[in-house]
Design a protein around this motif. Structure first.
Motif, PDB file in Angstrom:
ATOM      1  N   GLN A  19       0.835  -1.203   0.000  1.00 15.82           N
ATOM      2  CA  GLN A  19       0.000   0.000   0.000  1.00 15.82           C
ATOM      3  C   GLN A  19       0.872   1.256   0.000  1.00 15.82           C
ATOM      4  OE1 GLN A  19      -1.719   1.006   3.778  1.00 15.82           O
ATOM      5  NE2 GLN A  19      -3.610   1.784   2.847  1.00 15.82           N
ATOM      6  N   ARG A  20       1.865   1.309   0.882  1.00 16.09           N
ATOM      7  CA  ARG A  20       2.721   2.492   0.973  1.00 16.09           C
ATOM      8  C   ARG A  20       3.622   2.595  -0.256  1.00 16.09           C
ATOM      9  NH1 ARG A  20       1.849   7.155   3.693  1.00 16.09           N
ATOM     10  NH2 ARG A  20       3.778   8.107   4.339  1.00 16.09           N
ATOM     11  N   GLU A  22       2.864   1.755  -3.290  1.00 11.98           N
ATOM     12  CA  GLU A  22       2.033   2.332  -4.348  1.00 11.98           C
ATOM     13  C   GLU A  22       1.857   3.839  -4.144  1.00 11.98           C
ATOM     14  OE1 GLU A  22      -2.617   2.012  -5.635  1.00 11.98           O
ATOM     15  OE2 GLU A  22      -1.588   0.126  -5.156  1.00 11.98           O
ATOM     16  N   GLN A  23       1.638   4.247  -2.904  1.00  4.51           N
ATOM     17  CA  GLN A  23       1.494   5.672  -2.608  1.00  4.51           C
ATOM     18  C   GLN A  23       2.776   6.434  -2.935  1.00  4.51           C
ATOM     19  OE1 GLN A  23       0.433   5.291   1.516  1.00  4.51           O
ATOM     20  NE2 GLN A  23      -1.760   5.520   1.088  1.00  4.51           N
ATOM     21  N   CYS A  36       7.575  10.123   1.471  1.00  2.50           N
ATOM     22  CA  CYS A  36       6.519   9.140   1.707  1.00  2.50           C
ATOM     23  C   CYS A  36       7.099   7.858   2.325  1.00  2.50           C
ATOM     24  CB  CYS A  36       5.809   8.836   0.395  1.00  2.50           C
ATOM     25  SG  CYS A  36       4.417   7.705   0.538  1.00  2.50           S
ATOM     26  N   TYR A  71      -8.142   5.048   6.140  1.00  4.59           N
ATOM     27  CA  TYR A  71      -8.350   6.480   5.963  1.00  4.59           C
ATOM     28  C   TYR A  71      -9.767   6.868   6.335  1.00  4.59           C
ATOM     29  CZ  TYR A  71      -3.901   6.305   3.604  1.00  4.59           C
ATOM     30  OH  TYR A  71      -2.575   6.112   3.339  1.00  4.59           O
TER      31      TYR A  71
END
Length: 194
Positions: A19-20, A22-23, A36, A71
């Motif tokens: 997830q991170r 991809e961010q 990030c 989120y």
């Protein structure tokens, strides 16, 4: 911020959750990717070395053993079953805080106190404080970080620039700490409930 290199980003990409990853890769610039990834690494260090998280805590997924962000409706991240945290970064640094209670942090480079932005984000008392200060830029940045830290603590972040004017009016139940580093040209604020 001197660690912002392609090699460091490649190293960090292997340490974060999918997830991170991809961010981080959604950022077009190396600096955004680095911030990030590095902020996630710092968060991992804080939660794994603190009293907040045990090695088998539910905030870690069984397969990756890395926390996954959830989120809220405002896009603010949280960890299910984990401690509260807040992350911020600017050109001068990355700030990460962890707490048992809701918490907010904001770090900003000392920015120009532009008349239009000051008028849109600061109430009359704050505007007078800014323009009377020896350095209006420092006064503006200090107040901005305080407002953003409080908004993050509340779980909203900045919803509207125009809605920031009265953020600091009623703070009787909030501890607010601000530090300004003039030499390195940044300010940061932390907000936490009393």
């Amino acid at each position: 911020m001197s660690q912002c290199t392609e090699q460091e980003i490649a190293r960090l990409l292997h340490l974060v959750s999918p997830q991170r990853r991809e961010q981080a890769l959604a950022y077009k610039h190396l600096f955004g990717q680095f911030c990030c990834l590095k902020s996630y690494e710092l968060l991992l260090q804080l939660i794994s070395s603190s009293r907040f998280v045990s090695p088998d805590s539910e905030i870690r997924t069984p397969d990756s053993r890395l926390p996954i962000f959830l989120y809220n409706e405002y896009g603010q991240p949280r960890l299910e079953g984990g401690p509260c945290f807040s992350i911020s970064h600017c050109k001068q640094g990355i700030a990460v805080v962890v707490s048992e209670m809701p918490i907010g942090i904001d770090i900003e480079h000392i920015r120009e106190a532009k008349s239009e932005l000051v008028a849109r984000t600061m109430n009359e008392k704050e505007q007078a404080e800014i323009w009377a200060a020896q350095s209006p830029n420092i006064a503006f940045t200090r107040l901005w970080t305080q407002k953003e830290a409080v908004l993050k603590m509340h779980g909203t972040g900045i919803i509207s620039i125009d809605g920031m004017k009265n953020t600091l009016v009623a703070l009787e139940n909030i501890d607010l700490q601000t530090k300004v580093n003039i030499n390195k040209q940044y300010a940061y604020s932390i907000a936490i409930p009393r």
